[in-house]
Design an enzyme around this catalytic site. Structure first.
Site, PDB file in Angstrom:
ATOM      1  N   SER A 289       0.834  -1.178   0.082  1.00  0.00           N
ATOM      2  CA  SER A 289      -0.023   0.034  -0.157  1.00  0.00           C
ATOM      3  C   SER A 289       0.810   1.231  -0.100  1.00  0.00           C
ATOM      4  O   SER A 289       1.910   1.369   0.738  1.00  0.00           O
ATOM      5  CB  SER A 289      -1.071   0.049   1.135  1.00  0.00           C
TER       6      SER A 289
ATOM      7  N   LYS B  82       0.276   1.224  -6.692  1.00  0.00           N
ATOM      8  CA  LYS B  82      -0.219   0.090  -7.433  1.00  0.00           C
ATOM      9  C   LYS B  82      -1.788   0.490  -8.286  1.00  0.00           C
ATOM     10  O   LYS B  82      -1.710   0.329  -9.425  1.00  0.00           O
ATOM     11  CB  LYS B  82      -0.533  -0.910  -6.646  1.00  0.00           C
TER      12      LYS B  82
ATOM     13  N   ASP C  14      -5.420  -4.375  -7.156  1.00  0.00           N
ATOM     14  CA  ASP C  14      -4.888  -4.791  -5.960  1.00  0.00           C
ATOM     15  C   ASP C  14      -4.380  -6.297  -5.824  1.00  0.00           C
ATOM     16  O   ASP C  14      -3.170  -6.796  -5.260  1.00  0.00           O
ATOM     17  CB  ASP C  14      -5.524  -4.258  -4.394  1.00  0.00           C
TER      18      ASP C  14
END
Length: 532
Positions: free
Chosen positions: A239, A243, A258
């Site tokens: 995180s 991405k 994700d």
């Protein structure tokens, strides 16, 4: 009393959840928003977005995650990374949670995890909060109304934010608990309203189940060329490394942001939605993601907003730096309707280097790719986990250690085999700091990162001149059109180049010390790629 569509043979009572209040099965977005508003769970924002606070838990609680220690999983769980829970302690936890649930209303969502039918998981999510039902309705893949008539859950997740665990009685660390029982096909979540716990619990399930089927589960985003499924790229990263932002390229088709699997048929999204970080989000830099924060039923978490106008302040991190929005994939105009692509042609490993040492992009050999995949070097970004208030350099193997129930070598070997089979090009991309470490340098310009990625994906980067990095041994481009030449050599961006050299030596030593744990389990070529 029940509301909504459900196979009568698979109501909650058949799973031991009796004496509940009203149970709402598989409500659609309008009804879920109505119920959430009626229960004062949040506020209706501009465009119909749902604005909510998650209370004291504004990030995941990885230290409160437990796996039940049954003989069936004893030899396959990575116990150094997954806190064990005794079966009898889990049974006490379950019975106490069932007692807590009596008389209360619940929301049930029956959903698919996985766009490839052969490898999907049918998941039932039972939530105390209507907006949690809305969140997971976005995040997983939604069965048709006809499919719901015969839906049979393989795993069930129960989320009770008002339930507090008893560490002495339930064998856990604190009053907050996330407990996975692979034998009973059950996950219990208590004392946290952070919705990401539900999403990542599903990911953890798939990370355990799929490797046994020869499918590589990946903590990555993915996209493919506008007209070419085979021109697929995956972006590994924790995180905050980019991405979601970097995969949302208007010139390519977004597969997902994700979580994905890589099977013999190609790449497939586990999810049906996106969960994007929103701190400092702008209409200019990320117009499509920004637009979702003003669309109906988008869940906007922990963002400060004007109480009268409902205008969101995207720069205010007073509640948390981990501000987020959850929305269905079709809110992004270039999103794939199938959630599938071919085998990756390019593999990008995203890292957020808070030391300011790594170049903005480097080309990796397959052995180097395995080294960096197992290392998983990055910086935890503020707010993603409880207690993280500024970037913290860390090694998170496979770019997702908190979600890995099996040992890292299992995932590493799977990836190694698939890279060898398909001949994917591998790249390491640093979205962290340049010109100095965190506090002195500045974040890598996103414009430069996008230009370098575009060149990597269209093949033009392979034709430029490269130099060998003296610290890590990978290849770094010397000159790329549209990118500041100085930026490509991080040492030149530092005012004090001797300080850079010292910082580089420090980071090399950290890599070597961390990687020592994998040396007994890896092939000779990966050992040769190791540094230090």
């Amino acid at each position: 009393m029940t509301h909504g569509r459900v196979n009568p043979a698979h109501r909650l009572e058949t799973q031991g959840m009796t004496g509940l209040g009203t149970v709402y099965y598989n409500l659609m977005e309008p009804a879920l928003v109505e119920e959430a508003l009626k229960r004062n769970e949040g506020t209706l924002g501009n465009g119909g977005a749902f604005l909510v606070s998650t209370g004291s838990h504004t990030g995941r609680s990885p230290k409160d995650k437990h796996v039940v220690r049954h003989p069936s999983v004893e030899s396959t769980i990575w116990w150094e990374n997954n806190a064990p829970m005794a079966p009898d302690a889990f049974e006490r936890l379950y019975q106490d949670m069932l007692a807590h649930m009596k008389g209360r209303d619940y929301f049930v969502q029956d959903l698919f995890a996985g766009a490839e039918a052969a490898h999907r998981l049918d998941v039932r999510v039972v939530t105390e909060l209507a907006w949690h039902g809305l969140f997971i309705h976005h995040m997983l893949r939604r069965p048709t109304r006809t499919e719901l008539d015969s839906f049979l859950p393989e795993f069930t997740i129960i989320n009770c934010p008002t339930f507090k665990a008893d560490p002495a009685r339930h064998g856990c660390r604190s009053e907050t608990v996330i407990a996975l029982d692979f034998d009973r096909k059950l996950i219990l979540i208590g004392n946290t309203a952070y919705a990401g716990e539900i999403k990542k619990s599903v990911f953890t399930l798939l990370n355990y189940i799929l490797p046994a089927k020869g499918v590589m589960p990946m903590h990555c985003s993915a996209n493919h060329g506008i007209e070419e499924l085979e021109d697929t790229a995956v972006f590994f990263g924790l995180s905050g490394t980019g991405k979601t932002t970097l995969s949302a390229d208007p010139s390519r088709v977004l597969i997902g942001d994700d979580e994905h699997g890589w099977s013999d048929s190609g790449v497939f999204n586990f999810e049906g939605g996106c969960y994007a970080k929103t701190i400092n989000l702008s209409a200019e830099a990320e117009p499509e993601i920004y637009a979702t924060t003003h669309k109906f039923a988008t869940v906007v978490e922990n963002m400060v907003f004007d109480p009268d106008t409902k205008e969101i302040d995207f720069e205010d991190d007073s509640l948390t730096a981990n501000t987020r929005c959850a929305y269905p994939m079709h809110y992004i105009s270039n999103a794939s309707s199938s959630g599938r692509g071919g085998a990756p042609k390019n593999i990008i490993m995203l890292t957020c280097d808070a030391y300011g040492v790594l170049p903005p992009i480097a080309r990796l050999t397959p052995a180097q790719a395995m080294y960096h995949f197992l290392s998983g070097f990055t910086s935890k970004v503020a707010g993603t986990e409880q207690g993280v208030t500024e970037p913290q350099p860390t090694f998170s193997t496979c770019f997702g250690a908190p979600f890995m129930p099996r040992r890292p070598e299992v995932y590493g070997k799977l990836l190694q085999e698939k890279i060898a089979q398909h001949g994917a090009a591998c790249w390491l991309v640093n979205t962290g700091w340049t010109g100095g470490a965190y506090g002195t340098g500045k974040r890598m310009p996103i414009k430069a990162t996008r230009a370098l990625l575009t060149a990597a994906l269209d093949g033009s980067l392979g034709a430029v001149q490269f130099r060998k990095d003296p610290n890590f041994g990978f290849d770094v481009p010397v000159l790329v059109p549209g990118v500041d030449e100085k930026l490509l050599d991080p040492r030149r961006t530092w005012a004090d180049q001797a300080a850079y050299d010292a910082q580089a030596r420090k980071l090399v030593g950290m890599f070597a010390n961390n990687f020592a744990q994998y040396v007994p389990f890896i092939d000779a070529d990966v050992k040769a790629a190791a540094i230090g």
